[in-house]
Motif scaffolding. Structure first.
Motif, PDB file in Angstrom:
ATOM      1  N   SER A  43       1.264 -21.657 -65.288  1.00  0.00           N
ATOM      2  CA  SER A  43       1.931 -20.364 -65.214  1.00  0.00           C
ATOM      3  C   SER A  43       2.030 -19.712 -66.589  1.00  0.00           C
ATOM      4  O   SER A  43       1.728 -18.527 -66.749  1.00  0.00           O
ATOM      5  CB  SER A  43       3.324 -20.543 -64.605  1.00  0.00           C
ATOM      6  OG  SER A  43       3.984 -19.312 -64.537  1.00  0.00           O
ATOM      7  N   HIS A  44       2.430 -20.488 -67.588  1.00  0.00           N
ATOM      8  CA  HIS A  44       2.543 -19.947 -68.948  1.00  0.00           C
ATOM      9  C   HIS A  44       1.185 -19.540 -69.507  1.00  0.00           C
ATOM     10  O   HIS A  44       1.115 -18.638 -70.350  1.00  0.00           O
ATOM     11  CB  HIS A  44       3.236 -20.944 -69.872  1.00  0.00           C
ATOM     12  CG  HIS A  44       4.716 -20.993 -69.678  1.00  0.00           C
ATOM     13  ND1 HIS A  44       5.560 -19.963 -69.999  1.00  0.00           N
ATOM     14  CD2 HIS A  44       5.507 -21.954 -69.150  1.00  0.00           C
ATOM     15  CE1 HIS A  44       6.790 -20.271 -69.698  1.00  0.00           C
ATOM     16  NE2 HIS A  44       6.792 -21.481 -69.163  1.00  0.00           N
ATOM     17  N   ALA A  45       0.126 -20.168 -69.043  1.00  0.00           N
ATOM     18  CA  ALA A  45      -1.221 -19.792 -69.481  1.00  0.00           C
ATOM     19  C   ALA A  45      -1.716 -18.538 -68.756  1.00  0.00           C
ATOM     20  O   ALA A  45      -2.758 -17.991 -69.097  1.00  0.00           O
ATOM     21  CB  ALA A  45      -2.192 -20.949 -69.248  1.00  0.00           C
ATOM     22  N   GLY A  46      -0.973 -18.100 -67.734  1.00  0.00           N
ATOM     23  CA  GLY A  46      -1.346 -16.898 -66.997  1.00  0.00           C
ATOM     24  C   GLY A  46      -2.370 -17.128 -65.902  1.00  0.00           C
ATOM     25  O   GLY A  46      -2.961 -16.181 -65.382  1.00  0.00           O
ATOM     26  N   LEU A  47      -2.561 -18.382 -65.511  1.00  0.00           N
ATOM     27  CA  LEU A  47      -3.583 -18.698 -64.512  1.00  0.00           C
ATOM     28  C   LEU A  47      -3.072 -18.685 -63.077  1.00  0.00           C
ATOM     29  O   LEU A  47      -3.872 -18.593 -62.143  1.00  0.00           O
ATOM     30  CB  LEU A  47      -4.197 -20.072 -64.809  1.00  0.00           C
ATOM     31  CG  LEU A  47      -5.095 -20.099 -66.034  1.00  0.00           C
ATOM     32  CD1 LEU A  47      -5.373 -21.533 -66.455  1.00  0.00           C
ATOM     33  CD2 LEU A  47      -6.395 -19.359 -65.748  1.00  0.00           C
ATOM     34  N   ILE A  48      -1.756 -18.809 -62.904  1.00  0.00           N
ATOM     35  CA  ILE A  48      -1.196 -18.824 -61.553  1.00  0.00           C
ATOM     36  C   ILE A  48       0.036 -17.928 -61.491  1.00  0.00           C
ATOM     37  O   ILE A  48       0.631 -17.599 -62.515  1.00  0.00           O
ATOM     38  CB  ILE A  48      -0.831 -20.252 -61.075  1.00  0.00           C
ATOM     39  CG1 ILE A  48       0.278 -20.863 -61.942  1.00  0.00           C
ATOM     40  CG2 ILE A  48      -2.068 -21.150 -61.053  1.00  0.00           C
ATOM     41  CD1 ILE A  48       0.824 -22.181 -61.399  1.00  0.00           C
ATOM     42  N   ALA A  49       0.387 -17.563 -60.278  1.00  0.00           N
ATOM     43  CA  ALA A  49       1.585 -16.773 -60.023  1.00  0.00           C
ATOM     44  C   ALA A  49       2.399 -17.499 -58.956  1.00  0.00           C
ATOM     45  O   ALA A  49       1.868 -18.338 -58.220  1.00  0.00           O
ATOM     46  CB  ALA A  49       1.206 -15.379 -59.543  1.00  0.00           C
ATOM     47  N   SER A  50       3.676 -17.171 -58.880  1.00  0.00           N
ATOM     48  CA  SER A  50       4.521 -17.792 -57.858  1.00  0.00           C
ATOM     49  C   SER A  50       5.393 -16.721 -57.221  1.00  0.00           C
ATOM     50  O   SER A  50       5.667 -15.683 -57.815  1.00  0.00           O
ATOM     51  CB  SER A  50       5.400 -18.885 -58.471  1.00  0.00           C
ATOM     52  OG  SER A  50       6.295 -18.335 -59.412  1.00  0.00           O
ATOM     53  N   ARG A  51       5.788 -17.014 -55.991  1.00  0.00           N
ATOM     54  CA  ARG A  51       6.712 -16.137 -55.281  1.00  0.00           C
ATOM     55  C   ARG A  51       7.560 -17.003 -54.356  1.00  0.00           C
ATOM     56  O   ARG A  51       7.127 -18.071 -53.921  1.00  0.00           O
ATOM     57  CB  ARG A  51       5.957 -15.062 -54.494  1.00  0.00           C
ATOM     58  CG  ARG A  51       5.156 -15.591 -53.322  1.00  0.00           C
ATOM     59  CD  ARG A  51       4.364 -14.486 -52.614  1.00  0.00           C
ATOM     60  NE  ARG A  51       3.691 -14.977 -51.450  1.00  0.00           N
ATOM     61  CZ  ARG A  51       2.573 -15.665 -51.425  1.00  0.00           C
ATOM     62  NH1 ARG A  51       1.960 -15.971 -52.558  1.00  0.00           N
ATOM     63  NH2 ARG A  51       2.034 -16.067 -50.292  1.00  0.00           N
ATOM     64  N   ARG A  52       8.751 -16.545 -54.084  1.00  0.00           N
ATOM     65  CA  ARG A  52       9.646 -17.287 -53.204  1.00  0.00           C
ATOM     66  C   ARG A  52       9.499 -16.757 -51.784  1.00  0.00           C
ATOM     67  O   ARG A  52       9.486 -15.559 -51.547  1.00  0.00           O
ATOM     68  CB  ARG A  52      11.091 -17.142 -53.665  1.00  0.00           C
ATOM     69  CG  ARG A  52      12.050 -17.954 -52.814  1.00  0.00           C
ATOM     70  CD  ARG A  52      13.418 -18.033 -53.411  1.00  0.00           C
ATOM     71  NE  ARG A  52      13.520 -18.903 -54.577  1.00  0.00           N
ATOM     72  CZ  ARG A  52      13.518 -20.233 -54.548  1.00  0.00           C
ATOM     73  NH1 ARG A  52      13.393 -20.869 -53.395  1.00  0.00           N
ATOM     74  NH2 ARG A  52      13.652 -20.936 -55.645  1.00  0.00           N
ATOM     75  N   GLU A  53       9.371 -17.676 -50.844  1.00  0.00           N
ATOM     76  CA  GLU A  53       9.376 -17.352 -49.411  1.00  0.00           C
ATOM     77  C   GLU A  53      10.387 -18.280 -48.763  1.00  0.00           C
ATOM     78  O   GLU A  53      10.095 -19.463 -48.555  1.00  0.00           O
ATOM     79  CB  GLU A  53       7.991 -17.539 -48.796  1.00  0.00           C
ATOM     80  CG  GLU A  53       7.014 -16.441 -49.149  1.00  0.00           C
ATOM     81  CD  GLU A  53       5.694 -16.555 -48.392  1.00  0.00           C
ATOM     82  OE1 GLU A  53       5.582 -17.403 -47.475  1.00  0.00           O
ATOM     83  OE2 GLU A  53       4.780 -15.795 -48.739  1.00  0.00           O
ATOM     84  N   GLY A  54      11.557 -17.750 -48.480  1.00  0.00           N
ATOM     85  CA  GLY A  54      12.619 -18.592 -47.933  1.00  0.00           C
ATOM     86  C   GLY A  54      13.019 -19.639 -48.940  1.00  0.00           C
ATOM     87  O   GLY A  54      13.362 -19.331 -50.073  1.00  0.00           O
ATOM     88  N   ARG A  55      12.932 -20.890 -48.547  1.00  0.00           N
ATOM     89  CA  ARG A  55      13.287 -21.991 -49.442  1.00  0.00           C
ATOM     90  C   ARG A  55      12.089 -22.537 -50.203  1.00  0.00           C
ATOM     91  O   ARG A  55      12.239 -23.458 -51.007  1.00  0.00           O
ATOM     92  CB  ARG A  55      13.953 -23.094 -48.635  1.00  0.00           C
ATOM     93  CG  ARG A  55      15.312 -22.656 -48.103  1.00  0.00           C
ATOM     94  CD  ARG A  55      15.977 -23.622 -47.179  1.00  0.00           C
ATOM     95  NE  ARG A  55      15.766 -25.025 -47.494  1.00  0.00           N
ATOM     96  CZ  ARG A  55      16.128 -26.026 -46.739  1.00  0.00           C
ATOM     97  NH1 ARG A  55      16.735 -25.773 -45.596  1.00  0.00           N
ATOM     98  NH2 ARG A  55      15.913 -27.268 -47.088  1.00  0.00           N
ATOM     99  N   SER A  56      10.925 -21.999 -49.950  1.00  0.00           N
ATOM    100  CA  SER A  56       9.708 -22.494 -50.594  1.00  0.00           C
ATOM    101  C   SER A  56       9.264 -21.586 -51.737  1.00  0.00           C
ATOM    102  O   SER A  56       9.500 -20.383 -51.711  1.00  0.00           O
ATOM    103  CB  SER A  56       8.559 -22.569 -49.585  1.00  0.00           C
ATOM    104  OG  SER A  56       8.850 -23.483 -48.580  1.00  0.00           O
ATOM    105  N   ILE A  57       8.618 -22.193 -52.710  1.00  0.00           N
ATOM    106  CA  ILE A  57       7.950 -21.426 -53.753  1.00  0.00           C
ATOM    107  C   ILE A  57       6.459 -21.561 -53.491  1.00  0.00           C
ATOM    108  O   ILE A  57       5.928 -22.676 -53.388  1.00  0.00           O
ATOM    109  CB  ILE A  57       8.303 -21.927 -55.159  1.00  0.00           C
ATOM    110  CG1 ILE A  57       9.801 -21.774 -55.396  1.00  0.00           C
ATOM    111  CG2 ILE A  57       7.513 -21.148 -56.211  1.00  0.00           C
ATOM    112  CD1 ILE A  57      10.283 -22.293 -56.722  1.00  0.00           C
ATOM    113  N   ILE A  58       5.813 -20.419 -53.346  1.00  0.00           N
ATOM    114  CA  ILE A  58       4.380 -20.367 -53.056  1.00  0.00           C
ATOM    115  C   ILE A  58       3.637 -20.056 -54.348  1.00  0.00           C
ATOM    116  O   ILE A  58       3.969 -19.105 -55.052  1.00  0.00           O
ATOM    117  CB  ILE A  58       4.064 -19.277 -52.004  1.00  0.00           C
ATOM    118  CG1 ILE A  58       4.959 -19.425 -50.765  1.00  0.00           C
ATOM    119  CG2 ILE A  58       2.584 -19.288 -51.652  1.00  0.00           C
ATOM    120  CD1 ILE A  58       4.806 -20.717 -50.017  1.00  0.00           C
TER     121      ILE A  58
END
Length: 118
Positions: free
Chosen positions: A57-72
């Motif tokens: 994530s810090h390298a900028g290669l992935i993104a995340s988002r919250r869906e309910g109780r999960s992080i995608i």
């Protein structure tokens, strides 16, 4: 892309576990995968997964988002395309017989951006 950003991305991918995570996310497509599913698929301990996802994530290669109780998590296809383009910038002095297959790979990577279908 600046050299420092490319070095950070390549450094993040220079680890077997992080490379496996990134490849899984690229394969999953723009919809991404929940952290728990990544851990189960790759048989990774949660604390190791968390650390590796943080580096990616810090390298900028992935993104995340919250869906309910999960992080995608999902691959950042623009960042991946930028890195591939940076690596190919001066490809073989423009020799088409060498660069054509690589250009095709880059074009396919660009087509996988979140707002398109792979």
């Amino acid at each position: 892309m600046e050299t420092k950003a490319a070095v950070n991305m390549l450094s993040a991918l220079g680890h077997e576990g992080r490379l496996a995570i990134f490849r899984l996310l690229v394969k999953a497509g723009p919809e991404g995968i929940a952290a728990g599913e990544i851990a189960r698929t790759l048989d990774v301990l949660p604390n190791s997964l968390s650390a590796n996802l943080n580096v990616l994530s810090h390298a900028g290669l992935i993104a995340s988002r919250r869906e309910g109780r999960s992080i995608i998590y999902s691959a950042d296809y623009d960042a991946m395309s930028g890195m591939l383009g940076f690596l190919m910038e001066d490809c073989c002095n423009g020799a088409p017989e060498i660069c054509a297959p690589l250009d095709s790979i880059l074009a396919r990577a660009k087509a996988c951006a979140p707002d398109s279908t792979c």
